[in-house]
Design an enzyme around this catalytic site. Structure first.
Site, PDB file in Angstrom:
ATOM      1  N   ASP A  28      38.023  34.488  37.120  1.00  0.00           N
ATOM      2  CA  ASP A  28      37.564  33.917  35.856  1.00  0.00           C
ATOM      3  C   ASP A  28      37.332  32.412  35.914  1.00  0.00           C
ATOM      4  O   ASP A  28      36.612  31.867  35.066  1.00  0.00           O
ATOM      5  CB  ASP A  28      38.559  34.244  34.740  1.00  0.00           C
ATOM      6  CG  ASP A  28      38.499  35.708  34.334  1.00  0.00           C
ATOM      7  OD1 ASP A  28      37.437  36.328  34.527  1.00  0.00           O
ATOM      8  OD2 ASP A  28      39.506  36.234  33.843  1.00  0.00           O
TER       9      ASP A  28
ATOM     10  N   TYR B 182      38.817  39.314  27.368  1.00  0.00           N
ATOM     11  CA  TYR B 182      40.152  38.713  27.380  1.00  0.00           C
ATOM     12  C   TYR B 182      40.134  37.302  26.806  1.00  0.00           C
ATOM     13  O   TYR B 182      39.141  36.581  26.926  1.00  0.00           O
ATOM     14  CB  TYR B 182      40.700  38.655  28.807  1.00  0.00           C
ATOM     15  CG  TYR B 182      41.756  39.702  29.091  1.00  0.00           C
ATOM     16  CD1 TYR B 182      43.075  39.512  28.708  1.00  0.00           C
ATOM     17  CD2 TYR B 182      41.429  40.889  29.729  1.00  0.00           C
ATOM     18  CE1 TYR B 182      44.041  40.462  28.960  1.00  0.00           C
ATOM     19  CE2 TYR B 182      42.391  41.852  29.990  1.00  0.00           C
ATOM     20  CZ  TYR B 182      43.698  41.632  29.599  1.00  0.00           C
ATOM     21  OH  TYR B 182      44.658  42.586  29.844  1.00  0.00           O
TER      22      TYR B 182
END
Length: 746
Positions: free
Chosen positions: A413, A497
C-alpha cells in the site's frame, strides 16, 4: 429538519442537506435477476452530500455521502484532482457541522498558526508554489510533454552536511525530488530540481522493468476503461448486470509471479477486481463480481484480457454502513466534553511542535504520509536528540487463498500506491477531539498541479490514565499523577481499508507508535453450500479471506548523537547448578549486533525479547551508556511459504528487526519500486553487504504484523483494531523524568 435545505460557503459549492433515505437497514437481493432490476430502479441522478443525526458523544452530526457522481455514471472516471477536491468538500461540510455542535458548548477549538518566512525550515514539505516551480523547471529543461505523468513531486530532504551548516534565519538550499513517467515510451525518470537556481541537478532514467507506483487518477481511469471493455460488459450481462455505472472496479497491482504471458512482460499492469452496488450509495463489497478479473495496461488504458472463472451467484444480503442505512442511534449516550479553557499545552511554530519537554518537526510525503524529523527531549538545560527521522516505510497485505482467481491478491500500500496521497481530511469532533492543531499536506496530481489535502495531520493532547502512583500503607502518604500524551496522526483510505497512523509522545520520555485498522474487508462470493477453506463466512455466502497486514517502520536514531549501536536483550534462566541451585534464577542477557547480517532478527515472546539502542560515548550517572529500548507489541511471522512470489518482493517481512548502516538513498524497506519488481529489492539486498553497525550512524527497521482471522462482527465495517510498538528510555535519564508532572488540574 424538513425537506431540503442548503448551506452555502463563501467560495465553495452548495451542499444539499437531505432527509434520511427511506432505504431499510438490511435490505437484500436474493437473485441476480432481482439485483439487476433493483439497480435500474434505484439509480439516482446526481451525487449528494447529506447530514443526519448520529450517536456521537458530543451530540453533533456526522455526514453520509452518495459516492457516485455524474462523471463516474457516464464512464469518465474521477480525476486525481477531482478525488482530492471531493474529499475536501466532504471534509469542509463535516467540519462545519462538527464545529456547530462543539462551538455551541465551547468544548473544542481548532488552533491554527500561519507559517511565515521566519518559521520556514529545511525539513518543511514543499509548498504549492514550490511544487508548481519544480514542475515548470522540469517541463522547460527536459521537454516533458503534457501526456507525461508526475508520479511524485516532494521535498528532496537536506543532507546531514546541509543540516549541520543550517542556521535559523539564514537562506538554505531547497530542492524537489520529481518522478516523471512517459506512458508513450514507458520510460520513467528521477530528477532533482534546485528551487533556488531553477536548474535540474540530476535527471536519471529508471531502469527498464521497474514501475512507479499507481496514481490515484490511474485508478479512476482504469475503472472507466474496464467498464468500456466489450469482454467485461459481456461478463456483466452473463451475470444479469445491465447497468455498468453501478459496478465498482478496484485496480490491484499485478505483481510478478513467474507465469506472466510473454506479450504482457514489461507492461504497466493492474488486475482489476469488481463489485456491484444495488444503488449508488450501496456497499458494493457486499456483492463481489466473483471470478471476473480484467487485466489492463495502464499506459494505454486498454483491457488486454478478461479472465472469467465462472459464474458465482451474488451473496443475498446488503452490507451497508453509511449513515442513511443504519438503524436508529442509541438514545442513552450522554455527551463527553473535552475542554481546555486556557488553550493547549503545546506550541506550534511553523511545523515545529514543542510540548512537555518534547520538540520535533512534522513532515509529510506523498508516499509515506506523516514523517517526524529531529525528535528531541529537554533534559535540564539540554535538548537531547533521540530520532533524526521516523516514518512508515512500507507495508504489504498478503492474502491466503490459493485459488487461481485469488492467489495474486496482495498489496504494497505504500510502495505501490502511496498512503500520503490518499490521506483523509480530518474532522474536528469526529476524527480528533480536544483543542486541535491541523497541518495541511501539499501533493501534486499526475499533471504536476499542486493539490492541498486540508487537515491531513492532526495534533492534540489526550488524557492517558495514571502516569504514576504509590500509597504508603504505614503512614498513609499517597501520590498519584495523571498521564497526558501528545498525539500526531493521519488517516489514509486505501481502497476498502482505512489505516490510522499515530505517534504518541508521553511525559515519561516514551514514544508509542500505533496503527489503527478499520474500513471494509476484501470479500469474495461463496457458492450455495460452499464452506470456505481459506477464509470466514462473515455474512450469508460472503467470504472474507485470511490475510495479514505487515508494516515496516524506518527509525533513524540519534540517541545523544549519531554514533549508536544496537543490543538484543533476552531473558534466560541458567540450568540448575552452582549459579542456579534453587531453579528460580533468570537474568537479562544482552548481545551486541555488530554487523548487518547478525542484526536480522525476529521477535521472541518466550524470552521477552527487546532491542536497545545505545550511545557508548555518552554515560548516565551510573556509568552506563545512555539508550532507548524498542519494545515489540503484537507481531507474527509471514505465513506464506518462503518461496512464495509475494515474499520475493516483500523480503523485508522475513525478519522483524533489521539494522543497516545509514544511507540516505535507502529509504524504503522493499526498495524504491516494488510495483511489479521482477526479483525484489530493499533490506535483504542492502544487508547482504554486511556492513558494520557499531558506534556509527545507523538505521533501525522494525517490522510488525497483524494476522486477520475475520469474524462476522467485522462486517460491514470493522471496529478499530490496533498494533504497534514502544520506544522507551533505557538509562537515557538518571531517574523517572516524570517526577515533576504536577498533580491533576481540575
Amino acid at each position: 429538519m424538513r425537506g431540503s435545505e442548503t448551506l452555502r460557503g463563501e467560495t465553495g459549492p452548495s451542499l444539499s442537506i437531505l432527509p434520511l433515505s427511506a432505504e431499510r437497514p438490511g435490505a437484500s437481493l436474493s437473485r441476480t435477476a432481482r439485483l439487476s432490476d433493483t439497480i435500474a430502479a434505484r439509480a439516482r441522478p446526481t451525487a449528494q452530500v447529506s447530514f443526519r443525526p448520529a450517536a456521537r458523544g458530543f451530540g453533533g452530526r456526522c455526514l453520509t455521502m452518495d459516492p457516485v457522481d455524474q462523471n463516474q455514471r457516464e464512464g469518465r472516471g474521477l480525476s486525481r484532482r477531482g478525488f482530492f477536491e471531493r474529499s475536501s468538500l466532504v471534509a469542509s461540510a463535516m467540519t462545519a457541522m462538527c464545529a456547530l455542535a462543539h462551538d455551541a458548548r465551547g468544548a473544542e477549538r481548532d488552533e491554527t498558526t500561519v507559517d511565515s518566512d521566519q518559521t520556514r525550515h529545511p525539513f518543511d514539505p514543499l509548498t504549492p508554489h514550490e511544487i508548481t516551480e519544480a514542475v515548470r523547471v522540469i517541463r522547460a529543461v527536459k521537454s516533458v510533454g503534457p501526456a507525461c505523468r508526475f508520479i511524485t513531486v516532494a521535498l528532496a530532504e537536506p543532507s546531514r552536511a546541509e543540516m549541520r551548516a543550517y542556521r535559523p534565519g539564514e537562506p538554505f538550499p531547497r530542492a524537489a525530488a520529481v518522478l516523471v513517467m512517459d506512458p508513450g515510451s514507458g520510460q520513467s525518470h528521477e530528477g532533482i530540481v534546485d528551487l533556488r537556481s531553477g536548474t535540474v541537478r540530476s535527471w536519471d532514467a529508471v531502469p527498464q522493468g521497474l514501475q512507479p507506483s499507481v496514481t490515484v487518477d490511474e485508478f479512476a481511469e482504469c475503472e472507466a476503461a474496464v467498464k468500456r471493455s466489450p469482454e467485461f460488459l459481456a461478463a456483466l450481462r452473463k451475470r444479469g448486470i445491465d447497468d455498468p455505472s453501478l459496478v465498482m472496479v478496484d485496480a490491484w497491482s499485478a505483481g510478478t509471479y513467474g507465469d506472466e504471458k510473454p506479450e504482457e512482460i514489461g507492461k504497466r499492469l493492474v488486475r482489476a477486481l469488481a463489485f456491484v452496488r444495488a444503488e449508488p450509495g450501496d456497499n458494493g463489497y457486499a456483492r463481489p463480481l466473483d471470478g471476473v478479473i480484467a487485466v489492463l495496461d495502464l499506459h494505454t488504458m486498454k483491457v488486454l484480457r478478461v479472465d472469467d472463472h465462472g459464474v458465482v451467484p451474488f451473496p443475498p444480503d446488503a452490507g451497508n454502513w453509511a449513515g442513511a442505512y443504519l438503524p436508529a442511534p442509541r438514545k442513552d449516550l450522554k455527551p463527553l466534553l473535552i475542554t481546555q479553557p486556557d488553550g493547549p499545552s503545546f506550541t506550534v511554530v511553523g511545523r515545529e511542535v514543542l510540548w512537555q519537554k518534547w520538540r520535533f518537526r512534522v513532515g509529510f510525503t506523498p508516499r509515506e504520509g506523516l514523517v517526524l524529523h529531529d525528535v528531541r527531549y529537554r533534559d535540564g538545560d539540554r535538548d537531547r536528540s533521540i530520532l533524526h527521522r521516523a516514518s512508515v516505510s512500507e507495508m504489504v497485505v498478503p492474502y491466503g487463498d490459493p485459488a487461481e482467481k485469488y492467489f495474486r491478491k496482495n498489496a504494497f500500500d505504500i510502495g505501490e500506491y502511496g498512503i500520503g496521497a490518499m490521506a483523509n481530511p480530518l474532522v474536528l469532533g469526529c476524527d480528533c477531539l480536544g483543542t486541535v492543531r491541523y497541518f495541511d499536506a501539499h501533493v501534486s496530481d499526475s499533471r504536476g498541479r499542486p493539490v492541498t489535502l486540508k487537515n491531513a495531520v492532526c495534533l492534540h493532547e489526550e488524557d492517558a490514565g495514571v502516569l504514576w502512583k504509590h500509597t504508603d500503607w504505614r503512614n498513609g502518604q499517597s501520590e498519584v499523577r495523571r498521564a497526558r500524551r501528545l498525539s500526531v496522526s493521519f488517516f489514509a483510505a486505501v481502497g476498502n481499508y482505512d489505516y490510522g497512523f499515530f505517534w504518541h509522545f508521553s511525559q515519561d520520555g516514551s514514544i508509542q507508535f500505533e496503527v489503527k485498522l478499520t474500513g471494509i474487508m476484501n470479500t469474495s462470493a461463496l457458492s450455495p453450500g460452499e464452506v470456505p477453506g481459506y477464509g470466514v463466512e462473515i455474512a450469508p455466502r460472503l467470504n472474507a479471506p485470511f490475510h495479514q497486514h505487515i508494516f515496516a517502520v524506518r527509525l533513524d536514531p540519534g540517541v545523544d548523537g549519531p554514533a549508536n549501536a544496537v543490543y538484543e536483550v533476552n531473558m534466560v534462566s541458567p540450568r540448575r547448578g552452582p549459579d542456579n541451585p534453587h531453579g528460580n534464577a533468570f537474568r537479562a542477557e544482552a548481545t551486541l549486533l555488530a554487523r548487518e547480517t547478525a542484526a536480522r532478527r525476529r521477535v521472541n515472546g518466550a524470552t521477552s525479547r527487546f532491542w536497545r539502542v545505545v550511545n557508548h560515548g555518552q554515560k548516565n550517572r551510573l556509568g552506563q551508556p545512555v539508550g532507548y529500548r524498542l519494545v515489540p507489541g503484537e507481531n507474527a511471522p509471514p505465513f506464506v511459504q518462503p518461496d512464495a512470489a509475494v515474499l520475493k518482493r516483500a523480503g523485508f517481512a522475513t525478519n522483524h528487526l533489521w539494522v543497516t548502516a545509514y544511507d540516505p538513498k535507502q529509504r524504503y524497506a522493499a526498495g524504491d519500486y516494488p510495483n511489479q519488481h521482477p526479483t525484489g529489492a530493499g533490506l535483504p539486498v542492502w544487508t547482504a553487504a554486511d556492513r558494520p553497525v557499531v558506534d556509527t550512524d545507523l538505521v533501525l527497521w522494525y517490522v510488525f504484523a497483524h494476522t486477520h482471522v475475520p469474524r462476522p462482527e467485522d462486517w460491514p465495517v470493522m471496529p478499530v483494531g490496533s498494533l504497534g510498538f514502544w520506544l522507551k528510555p533505557d538509562g537515557f535519564f538518571d531517574r523517572n523524568p516524570a517526577l515533576d508532572v504536577p498533580a491533576s488540574l481540575i
